[in-house]
Design a protein around this motif. Structure first.
Motif, PDB file in Angstrom:
ATOM      1  N   THR A   1      -3.988   1.695  12.805  1.00  0.00           N
ATOM      2  CA  THR A   1      -5.110   1.095  12.149  1.00  0.00           C
ATOM      3  C   THR A   1      -5.064  -0.162  12.210  1.00  0.00           C
ATOM      4  OG1 THR A   1      -5.284   3.113  10.484  1.00  0.00           O
ATOM      5  CG2 THR A   1      -6.719   1.271   9.982  1.00  0.00           C
ATOM      6  N   ALA A   2      -3.802  -1.144  11.860  1.00  0.00           N
ATOM      7  CA  ALA A   2      -3.898  -2.509  11.913  1.00  0.00           C
ATOM      8  C   ALA A   2      -4.125  -2.903  13.338  1.00  0.00           C
ATOM      9  CB  ALA A   2      -2.540  -2.841  11.460  1.00  0.00           C
ATOM     10  N   GLY A   3      -3.800  -2.249  14.369  1.00  0.00           N
ATOM     11  CA  GLY A   3      -4.191  -2.551  15.744  1.00  0.00           C
ATOM     12  C   GLY A   3      -5.541  -2.395  16.020  1.00  0.00           C
ATOM     13  N   GLU A   4      -6.211  -1.243  15.669  1.00  0.00           N
ATOM     14  CA  GLU A   4      -7.491  -1.037  15.917  1.00  0.00           C
ATOM     15  C   GLU A   4      -8.387  -2.103  15.194  1.00  0.00           C
ATOM     16  OE1 GLU A   4      -6.439   3.585  16.312  1.00  0.00           O
ATOM     17  OE2 GLU A   4      -7.781   2.929  14.722  1.00  0.00           O
ATOM     18  N   ALA A   5      -8.080  -2.316  13.817  1.00  0.00           N
ATOM     19  CA  ALA A   5      -9.108  -3.110  13.229  1.00  0.00           C
ATOM     20  C   ALA A   5      -8.807  -4.595  13.621  1.00  0.00           C
ATOM     21  CB  ALA A   5      -8.607  -2.958  11.657  1.00  0.00           C
ATOM     22  N   ALA A   6      -7.743  -5.121  13.996  1.00  0.00           N
ATOM     23  CA  ALA A   6      -7.373  -6.498  14.513  1.00  0.00           C
ATOM     24  C   ALA A   6      -8.579  -6.561  15.740  1.00  0.00           C
ATOM     25  CB  ALA A   6      -6.153  -6.831  14.751  1.00  0.00           C
ATOM     26  N   GLU A   7      -8.533  -5.565  16.814  1.00  0.00           N
ATOM     27  CA  GLU A   7      -9.055  -5.589  17.907  1.00  0.00           C
ATOM     28  C   GLU A   7     -10.694  -5.917  17.512  1.00  0.00           C
ATOM     29  OE1 GLU A   7      -7.614  -2.670  20.739  1.00  0.00           O
ATOM     30  OE2 GLU A   7      -9.529  -3.075  21.924  1.00  0.00           O
ATOM     31  N   LYS A   8     -11.121  -4.748  16.650  1.00  0.00           N
ATOM     32  CA  LYS A   8     -12.508  -4.867  16.217  1.00  0.00           C
ATOM     33  C   LYS A   8     -12.745  -6.411  15.876  1.00  0.00           C
ATOM     34  CE  LYS A   8     -15.497  -3.005  13.122  1.00  0.00           C
ATOM     35  NZ  LYS A   8     -15.658  -2.230  11.663  1.00  0.00           N
ATOM     36  N   HIS A   9     -12.088  -6.868  15.150  1.00  0.00           N
ATOM     37  CA  HIS A   9     -12.447  -8.389  14.617  1.00  0.00           C
ATOM     38  C   HIS A   9     -11.913  -9.507  15.444  1.00  0.00           C
ATOM     39  CE1 HIS A   9     -13.958  -6.390  11.040  1.00  0.00           C
ATOM     40  NE2 HIS A   9     -12.727  -5.872  10.881  1.00  0.00           N
ATOM     41  N   GLY A  10     -11.560  -9.208  16.628  1.00  0.00           N
ATOM     42  CA  GLY A  10     -11.047 -10.322  17.558  1.00  0.00           C
ATOM     43  C   GLY A  10      -9.763 -11.059  17.105  1.00  0.00           C
ATOM     44  N   LEU A  11      -8.991 -10.329  16.275  1.00  0.00           N
ATOM     45  CA  LEU A  11      -7.735 -11.193  15.634  1.00  0.00           C
ATOM     46  C   LEU A  11      -6.521 -10.491  16.100  1.00  0.00           C
ATOM     47  CD1 LEU A  11      -9.140 -10.688  11.883  1.00  0.00           C
ATOM     48  CD2 LEU A  11      -8.884 -12.887  13.183  1.00  0.00           C
ATOM     49  N   GLU A  12      -5.512 -11.266  15.949  1.00  0.00           N
ATOM     50  CA  GLU A  12      -4.250 -11.104  16.404  1.00  0.00           C
ATOM     51  C   GLU A  12      -3.760  -9.843  15.513  1.00  0.00           C
ATOM     52  OE1 GLU A  12      -0.070 -13.403  16.577  1.00  0.00           O
ATOM     53  OE2 GLU A  12      -1.839 -14.659  17.426  1.00  0.00           O
ATOM     54  N   LYS A  13      -3.139  -8.793  16.155  1.00  0.00           N
ATOM     55  CA  LYS A  13      -2.545  -7.561  15.468  1.00  0.00           C
ATOM     56  C   LYS A  13      -1.774  -8.377  14.108  1.00  0.00           C
ATOM     57  CE  LYS A  13      -0.126  -3.553  15.219  1.00  0.00           C
ATOM     58  NZ  LYS A  13       1.321  -3.875  14.598  1.00  0.00           N
ATOM     59  N   PRO A  14      -1.833  -7.880  12.947  1.00  0.00           N
ATOM     60  CA  PRO A  14      -0.893  -8.230  11.858  1.00  0.00           C
ATOM     61  C   PRO A  14       0.603  -7.631  11.919  1.00  0.00           C
ATOM     62  CG  PRO A  14      -2.721  -7.154  11.114  1.00  0.00           C
ATOM     63  CD  PRO A  14      -3.076  -7.014  12.431  1.00  0.00           C
ATOM     64  N   TRP A  15       1.435  -8.099  11.606  1.00  0.00           N
ATOM     65  CA  TRP A  15       2.959  -7.563  11.342  1.00  0.00           C
ATOM     66  C   TRP A  15       2.669  -6.432  10.326  1.00  0.00           C
ATOM     67  CZ3 TRP A  15       6.751 -12.051  10.989  1.00  0.00           C
ATOM     68  CH2 TRP A  15       6.642 -12.835  12.016  1.00  0.00           C
TER      69      TRP A  15
ATOM     70  N   PHE B   1       0.951  -1.265   0.085  1.00  0.00           N
ATOM     71  CA  PHE B   1      -0.171  -0.020   0.092  1.00  0.00           C
ATOM     72  C   PHE B   1       0.795   1.276  -0.058  1.00  0.00           C
ATOM     73  CE2 PHE B   1      -3.153  -2.580   2.664  1.00  0.00           C
ATOM     74  CZ  PHE B   1      -3.876  -3.189   1.498  1.00  0.00           C
ATOM     75  N   HIS B   2       0.599   2.235  -0.880  1.00  0.00           N
ATOM     76  CA  HIS B   2       1.171   3.540  -1.169  1.00  0.00           C
ATOM     77  C   HIS B   2       0.095   4.472  -1.357  1.00  0.00           C
ATOM     78  CE1 HIS B   2       5.047   5.703  -2.556  1.00  0.00           C
ATOM     79  NE2 HIS B   2       4.552   6.387  -1.640  1.00  0.00           N
ATOM     80  N   ASP B   3      -0.277   5.334  -0.397  1.00  0.00           N
ATOM     81  CA  ASP B   3      -1.176   6.392  -0.636  1.00  0.00           C
ATOM     82  C   ASP B   3      -1.120   7.480   0.575  1.00  0.00           C
ATOM     83  OD1 ASP B   3      -3.455   7.829  -1.666  1.00  0.00           O
ATOM     84  OD2 ASP B   3      -3.863   5.976  -2.852  1.00  0.00           O
ATOM     85  N   ILE B   4      -2.013   8.427   0.370  1.00  0.00           N
ATOM     86  CA  ILE B   4      -2.271   9.202   1.630  1.00  0.00           C
ATOM     87  C   ILE B   4      -2.553   8.530   2.758  1.00  0.00           C
ATOM     88  CG2 ILE B   4      -2.546  11.394   0.246  1.00  0.00           C
ATOM     89  CD1 ILE B   4      -5.734  10.986   1.085  1.00  0.00           C
ATOM     90  N   PRO B   5      -2.271   8.804   4.184  1.00  0.00           N
ATOM     91  CA  PRO B   5      -2.479   7.965   5.328  1.00  0.00           C
ATOM     92  C   PRO B   5      -4.041   7.688   5.338  1.00  0.00           C
ATOM     93  CG  PRO B   5      -1.232   9.923   5.867  1.00  0.00           C
ATOM     94  CD  PRO B   5      -1.180   9.880   4.265  1.00  0.00           C
ATOM     95  N   ASN B   6      -4.921   8.681   4.998  1.00  0.00           N
ATOM     96  CA  ASN B   6      -6.451   8.156   5.237  1.00  0.00           C
ATOM     97  C   ASN B   6      -6.723   7.032   4.278  1.00  0.00           C
ATOM     98  OD1 ASN B   6      -9.045   8.817   6.598  1.00  0.00           O
ATOM     99  ND2 ASN B   6      -9.784   9.398   4.234  1.00  0.00           N
ATOM    100  N   THR B   7      -6.213   6.948   3.109  1.00  0.00           N
ATOM    101  CA  THR B   7      -6.578   6.052   2.212  1.00  0.00           C
ATOM    102  C   THR B   7      -6.022   4.634   2.409  1.00  0.00           C
ATOM    103  OG1 THR B   7      -6.879   7.675   0.421  1.00  0.00           O
ATOM    104  CG2 THR B   7      -6.525   5.425  -0.405  1.00  0.00           C
ATOM    105  N   VAL B   8      -4.679   4.691   3.064  1.00  0.00           N
ATOM    106  CA  VAL B   8      -3.864   3.388   3.400  1.00  0.00           C
ATOM    107  C   VAL B   8      -4.884   2.905   4.599  1.00  0.00           C
ATOM    108  CG1 VAL B   8      -1.852   2.611   4.338  1.00  0.00           C
ATOM    109  CG2 VAL B   8      -1.757   3.921   2.480  1.00  0.00           C
ATOM    110  N   ALA B   9      -5.228   3.824   5.432  1.00  0.00           N
ATOM    111  CA  ALA B   9      -5.980   3.231   6.801  1.00  0.00           C
ATOM    112  C   ALA B   9      -7.209   2.629   6.168  1.00  0.00           C
ATOM    113  CB  ALA B   9      -6.372   4.359   7.681  1.00  0.00           C
ATOM    114  N   GLY B  10      -7.815   3.045   5.114  1.00  0.00           N
ATOM    115  CA  GLY B  10      -9.156   2.397   4.669  1.00  0.00           C
ATOM    116  C   GLY B  10      -8.870   0.948   4.169  1.00  0.00           C
ATOM    117  N   ALA B  11      -7.702   1.094   3.310  1.00  0.00           N
ATOM    118  CA  ALA B  11      -7.452  -0.111   2.741  1.00  0.00           C
ATOM    119  C   ALA B  11      -7.059  -1.247   3.800  1.00  0.00           C
ATOM    120  CB  ALA B  11      -6.024  -0.199   1.807  1.00  0.00           C
ATOM    121  N   ILE B  12      -6.306  -0.757   4.790  1.00  0.00           N
ATOM    122  CA  ILE B  12      -6.078  -1.850   5.749  1.00  0.00           C
ATOM    123  C   ILE B  12      -7.229  -2.278   6.462  1.00  0.00           C
ATOM    124  CG2 ILE B  12      -5.051  -1.989   8.450  1.00  0.00           C
ATOM    125  CD1 ILE B  12      -2.917  -0.061   6.967  1.00  0.00           C
ATOM    126  N   ARG B  13      -8.162  -1.265   6.707  1.00  0.00           N
ATOM    127  CA  ARG B  13      -9.531  -1.739   7.496  1.00  0.00           C
ATOM    128  C   ARG B  13     -10.355  -2.709   6.544  1.00  0.00           C
ATOM    129  NH1 ARG B  13      -9.757   3.671   9.406  1.00  0.00           N
ATOM    130  NH2 ARG B  13     -10.869   4.257   7.374  1.00  0.00           N
TER     131      ARG B  13
END
Ligand code: C5P
Length: 240
Positions: free
Chosen positions: A103-117, A64-76
């Protein structure tokens, strides 16, 4: 970490069934599977799920390579798939990297998953000093990789993709605990193909690599599981 856990097999194909069958055959002999842009553009989330159903961790290499908001959206968007690791470009800068890590930490928590690297891509191995000069970077490739490694670690990323040649510089710049993910690996005697700067699995781990990304030496072997097991065994000797 078992030696086989260090091996992620790159499945560079658009064929979901072929990828899923190979993932199933490799279970127990590798630590995971890398799926990249070619596979994901052709097969999307359904293809990911089909390969992941073999039960191996997935490295989602979409860079992923874009502005922070768009990268965060792709990660979610990819977070519910539960990749063990995924890539972003470090050249997106510190704000983008920090936002990606959060965002990776927040999204993983939301879905009950381990935070990805969250893994940064440094300088693509297809670029040399003259390519860097063409885009206004006057430093050498290794100086620039070291700078990006340090910046990635400070911005909260978990690790970096780098070529075998840059392992030592990246490790020195980012410190221990930062994961170095290394393609361009060729076991002794296997075809180099289009890779220009290669190391054997043992050399790369001795140098400080954490995860080895290995494609064709496994996927093109007559017996892929046996080829992967041979590589793991060579690592066992490396770390004994
Ligand atoms: O078949 P091979 O072992 O060369 O595959 C290496 C994998 O690592 C491929 O998926 C390739 O795209 C990827 N890669 C690379 N060099 C980089 C980054 C990724 O070879 N700098």
């Amino acid at each position: 970490m078992r030696p086989s856990d260090r091996i992620f097999c790159a499945l560079d194909t658009t064929d979901t069934w072929e990828a899923a069958a190979l993932a199933a055959r490799l279970k127990g002999t590798v630590g995971g599977i890398k799926l990249g842009l070619e596979f994901y553009c052709a097969n999307g989330a359904d293809g990911f799920r089909r390969v992941a159903s073999a039960g191996l961790p997935i490295f989602l290499d979409l860079k992923f390579h874009d502005i922070p908001n768009t990268v965060a959206g792709a990660i979610r968007a990819v977070a519910p798939l539960g990749p063990k690791l995924f890539t972003i470009h470090t050249q997106g800068g510190p704000d983008m990297m920090r936002r990606a890590a959060d965002t990776a930490g927040e999204a993983a928590e939301k879905h009950g998953l381990e935070k990805p690297w969250v893994i940064g891509v440094s300088i693509l191995t297809s670029m040399d000093k003259s390519d860097l000069a063409a885009i206004g970077v006057k430093d050498s490739v290794s100086d620039q990789v070291a700078r990006l490694a340090e910046l990635a670690a400070k911005s909260g990323l978990d690790g970096l993709v780098c070529s075998p040649k840059e392992i030592a510089r990246a490790r020195a710049a980012a410190g221990p605990g930062f994961k170095l993910i290394v393609p361009g690996i060729r076991p002794d005697g296997s075809a180099v193909g289009d890779q220009k700067r290669v190391m054997t699995p043992k050399e790369a781990v001795d140098e400080g690599a954490d995860i080895l990304v290995i494609g064709r030496p496994i996927t093109q072997a007559a017996d892929p599981a046996a080829a992967a097991a041979d590589i793991a065994q060579s690592l066992d000797m490396a770390t004994a």
